[in-house]
Design an enzyme around this catalytic site. Structure first.
Site, PDB file in Angstrom:
ATOM      1  N   LYS A 100      15.537  46.979  22.328  1.00 42.72           N
ATOM      2  CA  LYS A 100      16.198  46.168  21.287  1.00 42.72           C
ATOM      3  C   LYS A 100      16.011  44.678  21.494  1.00 42.72           C
ATOM      4  CE  LYS A 100      19.113  47.767  24.464  1.00 42.72           C
ATOM      5  NZ  LYS A 100      19.584  49.055  24.927  1.00 42.72           N
ATOM      6  N   ILE A 131      22.001  58.084  18.100  1.00 49.03           N
ATOM      7  CA  ILE A 131      22.540  58.153  16.726  1.00 49.03           C
ATOM      8  C   ILE A 131      21.447  57.785  15.729  1.00 49.03           C
ATOM      9  CG2 ILE A 131      24.261  57.235  15.114  1.00 49.03           C
ATOM     10  CD1 ILE A 131      25.885  56.296  17.520  1.00 49.03           C
ATOM     11  N   ASP A 196      23.648  42.591  24.501  1.00 49.47           N
ATOM     12  CA  ASP A 196      23.022  43.833  24.037  1.00 49.47           C
ATOM     13  C   ASP A 196      23.555  44.199  22.635  1.00 49.47           C
ATOM     14  OD1 ASP A 196      21.468  46.421  24.720  1.00 49.47           O
ATOM     15  OD2 ASP A 196      23.447  47.140  24.127  1.00 49.47           O
ATOM     16  N   LYS A 200      21.579  44.342  18.870  1.00 49.52           N
ATOM     17  CA  LYS A 200      21.636  45.506  17.972  1.00 49.52           C
ATOM     18  C   LYS A 200      22.156  45.119  16.596  1.00 49.52           C
ATOM     19  CE  LYS A 200      22.111  48.740  21.803  1.00 49.52           C
ATOM     20  NZ  LYS A 200      23.066  49.287  22.770  1.00 49.52           N
TER      21      LYS A 200
HETATM   22  P1  NDP Z   1      14.943  51.390  33.410  1.00 48.59           P
HETATM   23  O1  NDP Z   1      15.103  50.119  34.178  1.00 48.59           O
HETATM   24  O2  NDP Z   1      15.581  52.608  33.908  1.00 48.59           O
HETATM   25  O3  NDP Z   1      13.398  51.703  33.190  1.00 48.59           O
HETATM   26  C1  NDP Z   1      12.441  50.741  32.895  1.00 48.59           C
HETATM   27  C2  NDP Z   1      11.191  51.176  33.646  1.00 48.59           C
HETATM   28  O4  NDP Z   1      10.104  50.351  33.222  1.00 48.59           O
HETATM   29  C3  NDP Z   1      11.349  51.009  35.162  1.00 48.59           C
HETATM   30  O5  NDP Z   1      10.942  52.191  35.792  1.00 48.59           O
HETATM   31  C4  NDP Z   1      10.400  49.868  35.478  1.00 48.59           C
HETATM   32  O6  NDP Z   1       9.777  49.990  36.711  1.00 48.59           O
HETATM   33  C5  NDP Z   1       9.374  50.034  34.366  1.00 48.59           C
HETATM   34  N1  NDP Z   1       8.612  48.808  34.140  1.00 48.59           N
HETATM   35  C6  NDP Z   1       9.085  47.578  33.864  1.00 48.59           C
HETATM   36  N2  NDP Z   1       8.066  46.714  33.716  1.00 48.59           N
HETATM   37  C7  NDP Z   1       6.929  47.417  33.921  1.00 48.59           C
HETATM   38  C8  NDP Z   1       5.548  47.086  33.941  1.00 48.59           C
HETATM   39  N3  NDP Z   1       5.134  45.843  33.694  1.00 48.59           N
HETATM   40  N4  NDP Z   1       4.649  48.067  34.168  1.00 48.59           N
HETATM   41  C9  NDP Z   1       5.069  49.335  34.413  1.00 48.59           C
HETATM   42  N5  NDP Z   1       6.348  49.707  34.430  1.00 48.59           N
HETATM   43  C10 NDP Z   1       7.279  48.769  34.179  1.00 48.59           C
HETATM   44  O7  NDP Z   1      15.423  51.055  31.928  1.00 48.59           O
HETATM   45  P2  NDP Z   1      15.829  52.094  30.808  1.00 48.59           P
HETATM   46  O8  NDP Z   1      14.932  53.260  30.827  1.00 48.59           O
HETATM   47  O9  NDP Z   1      17.292  52.289  30.848  1.00 48.59           O
HETATM   48  O10 NDP Z   1      15.559  51.217  29.499  1.00 48.59           O
HETATM   49  C11 NDP Z   1      14.247  51.054  28.986  1.00 48.59           C
HETATM   50  C12 NDP Z   1      14.356  50.391  27.619  1.00 48.59           C
HETATM   51  O11 NDP Z   1      15.138  51.221  26.757  1.00 48.59           O
HETATM   52  C13 NDP Z   1      15.074  49.048  27.640  1.00 48.59           C
HETATM   53  O12 NDP Z   1      14.522  48.227  26.650  1.00 48.59           O
HETATM   54  C14 NDP Z   1      16.518  49.406  27.278  1.00 48.59           C
HETATM   55  O13 NDP Z   1      17.209  48.331  26.688  1.00 48.59           O
HETATM   56  C15 NDP Z   1      16.264  50.495  26.273  1.00 48.59           C
HETATM   57  N6  NDP Z   1      17.352  51.446  26.080  1.00 48.59           N
HETATM   58  C16 NDP Z   1      17.973  52.025  27.147  1.00 48.59           C
HETATM   59  C17 NDP Z   1      18.941  52.978  26.949  1.00 48.59           C
HETATM   60  C18 NDP Z   1      19.662  53.641  28.077  1.00 48.59           C
HETATM   61  O14 NDP Z   1      20.621  54.383  27.812  1.00 48.59           O
HETATM   62  N7  NDP Z   1      19.278  53.432  29.319  1.00 48.59           N
HETATM   63  C19 NDP Z   1      19.367  53.356  25.598  1.00 48.59           C
HETATM   64  C20 NDP Z   1      18.635  52.689  24.537  1.00 48.59           C
HETATM   65  C21 NDP Z   1      17.684  51.771  24.796  1.00 48.59           C
HETATM   66  P3  NDP Z   1      10.543  49.669  38.101  1.00 48.59           P
HETATM   67  O15 NDP Z   1      11.469  50.842  38.295  1.00 48.59           O
HETATM   68  O16 NDP Z   1       9.431  49.626  39.059  1.00 48.59           O
HETATM   69  O17 NDP Z   1      11.274  48.401  37.892  1.00 48.59           O
HETATM   70  N1  HSE Z   2      22.841  49.356  27.791  1.00 47.06           N
HETATM   71  C1  HSE Z   2      22.885  49.915  26.482  1.00 47.06           C
HETATM   72  C2  HSE Z   2      24.275  50.388  26.186  1.00 47.06           C
HETATM   73  C3  HSE Z   2      21.909  51.037  26.375  1.00 47.06           C
HETATM   74  O1  HSE Z   2      25.064  50.522  27.121  1.00 47.06           O
HETATM   75  O2  HSE Z   2      24.610  50.606  25.015  1.00 47.06           O
HETATM   76  C4  HSE Z   2      21.798  51.624  24.991  1.00 47.06           C
HETATM   77  O3  HSE Z   2      21.197  50.711  24.117  1.00 47.06           O
END
Ligand code: NDP
Ligand code: HSE
Length: 400
Positions: A100, A131, A196, A200
């Protein structure tokens, strides 16, 4: 076969790989074509992952592979995520994201880029986790002038507030639980300070009102100033605290848009939205009020929305890119301070109260602490009415 590359193997990225694998049969049937993960871009090793054979560290491999049609960007941030998104779109690959921050800051230009290159840019998971809200807003409610959007848009803060109020946890302990559950952003200050939710409401407002609204245009407060005292005062009068993002169309077409904690009456359906759940109410001039409810964060709910977007691309590969809005500008937003509402106020060192307010009570309040609800007024009127009545510790709106 549709070949997908996932950028990032964190909470959401690993969920996307899992759901695509587990539900491959149903997904293939409904998308009318098999969908498989060809690459996962990582920057460290995952020796125990069942998908380790697909992991790569060089984005160029993905960019240059003509078989890859869909790139799922779930790395987060606006650095490498933006660069890779642009490179994928320029290579004619559609991009699906949950990011986002990137959509709120650069959605207009990325949607344009996708259009120029016959690709699609989809972001159902960017608001409300699992959702369905982006597609309903842009398609099912398309016949309406949208008058207002009000939502609990952040799962982490809603989880923290619920655990503090119902479970008696400290703020720190509740935040730790939210992080352990995979709800929080990599830097959780984005959650607790409201950024955040701000991103949104910007995305929803851009879609609904047709102009890009930038986070810097949106006054934003988080939940860090709320204390147990405010929770007790709210409860004494039948209210709960909820962090809301709001966008309200004004008569001149501009938007009052802001993020702040609100007192919500217990009868209001938003007040019963607890834990990681989010809820978004949309008021359209034809449909009236519509409410969307579900898990707003977490691995599999978010993956559910991401995978649905991938399937949409599979079925409509070079679709018209139905998500769109016009460029932003300073003329899009009206001062939120002008919006009239009732207010919750807590004062310290107060000997008297302004006239006509409803005083609230709580056990063991220190001498001089007073809390009350005002009648409807703007922010400027509130400040004027409070001058000379003690130190204002907290002043927040009531959702009417
Ligand atoms: P995480 O931190 O769990 O995962 C992000 C991953 O991306 C990490 O494993 C990180 O690696 C990797 N990464 C970052 N930069 C690079 C790069 N340059 N090359 C390769 N890998 C990379 O975050 P989330 O999965 O929670 O969130 C991901 C996205 O989704 C974000 O934009 C978040 O706002 C969005 N989101 C998250 C939700 C949630 O419930 N968690 C819900 C809705 C949206 P490393 O571990 O090595 O740092
Ligand atoms: N950090 C976000 C939240 C993830 O807690 O709502 C979902 O966008």
């Amino acid at each position: 076969m549709i070949h997908v590359a996932i950028l990032g193997y964190g909470v959401v990225g690993s969920g996307v790989a899992e759901v695509l694998h587990e539900n491959a049969g149903a997904i293939g049937r409904r998308a009318e074509e098999e969908i498989g993960v060809k690459y996962i871009l990582v920057r460290r090793d995952y020796p125990d992952s069942p998908f380790r054979d697909r992991m790569v560290r060089d984005f160029s491999l993905i960019e240059q592979d003509p078989q890859v049609e869909v790139v799922v960007e779930v790395m987060g941030g606006t650095g490498a995520a933006k660069e890779y998104t642009e490179r994928a779109l320029r290579a004619g690959k559609s991009v699906v994201t949950a990011n986002k921050e990137l959509v709120a800051e650069h959605g207009y230009e990325l949607l344009q880029l996708a259009r120029e290159h016959g690709a699609r840019y989809l972001f159902e998971a960017s608001v409300g986790g699992g959702i369905p809200i982006i597609r309903p807003l842009s398609q099912c409610l398309a016949a309406n002038e949208i008058e207002e959007i009000t939502g609990i848009l952040n799962g982490t803060t809603n989880y923290i507030l619920t655990r503090m109020i119902r479970g008696g946890l400290s703020f720190e302990a509740a935040l730790k639980e939210a992080q352990d559950n995979g709800y929080a952003e990599a830097d959780p200050t984005a959650d607790i300070q409201g950024h955040d939710a701000c991103r949104k409401i910007c995305i929803l407002a851009s879609l609904a009102f047709g102009r890009h609204i930038y986070p810097r245009q949106v006054p934003t407060q988080g939940i860090t100033e709320l204390t147990g005292a405010d929770v007790a005062y709210a409860g004494s009068a039948g209210y709960r605290w909820k962090l809301l993002g709001r966008a309200i169309r004004q008569a001149d077409g501009r938007l009052c848009i802001y993020v702040a904690p609100h007192l919500v009456e217990e009868e209001n359906p938003l007040s019963g939205v607890e834990d990681v759940f989010n809820a978004i109410t949309v008021k359209g001039n034809a449909v009236g009020d519509v409410m969307f409810y579900g898990r707003g964060a977490g691995k599999r709910p978010t993956a559910s929305a991401v995978v649905a977007d991938v399937m949409d691309v599979a079925k409509h590969r070079k679709g018209p890119g139905e998500l769109s809005w016009a460029p932003g500008g300073e003329d899009t937003v009206a001062p939120a301070d002008a919006l009239e509402s009732r207010w919750y106020v807590r004062l310290a060192e107060a000997a008297a109260l302004p006239e006509g307010v409803q005083e609230l009570t709580r056990p063991d309040a220190p001498a001089g602490e007073r809390a009350f609800l005002t009648g409807a007024m703007s922010g400027a009127q509130l400040r004027e009415s409070l001058s000379g009545f003690g130190r204002v510790v907290l002043a927040q709106r009531v959702l009417d």
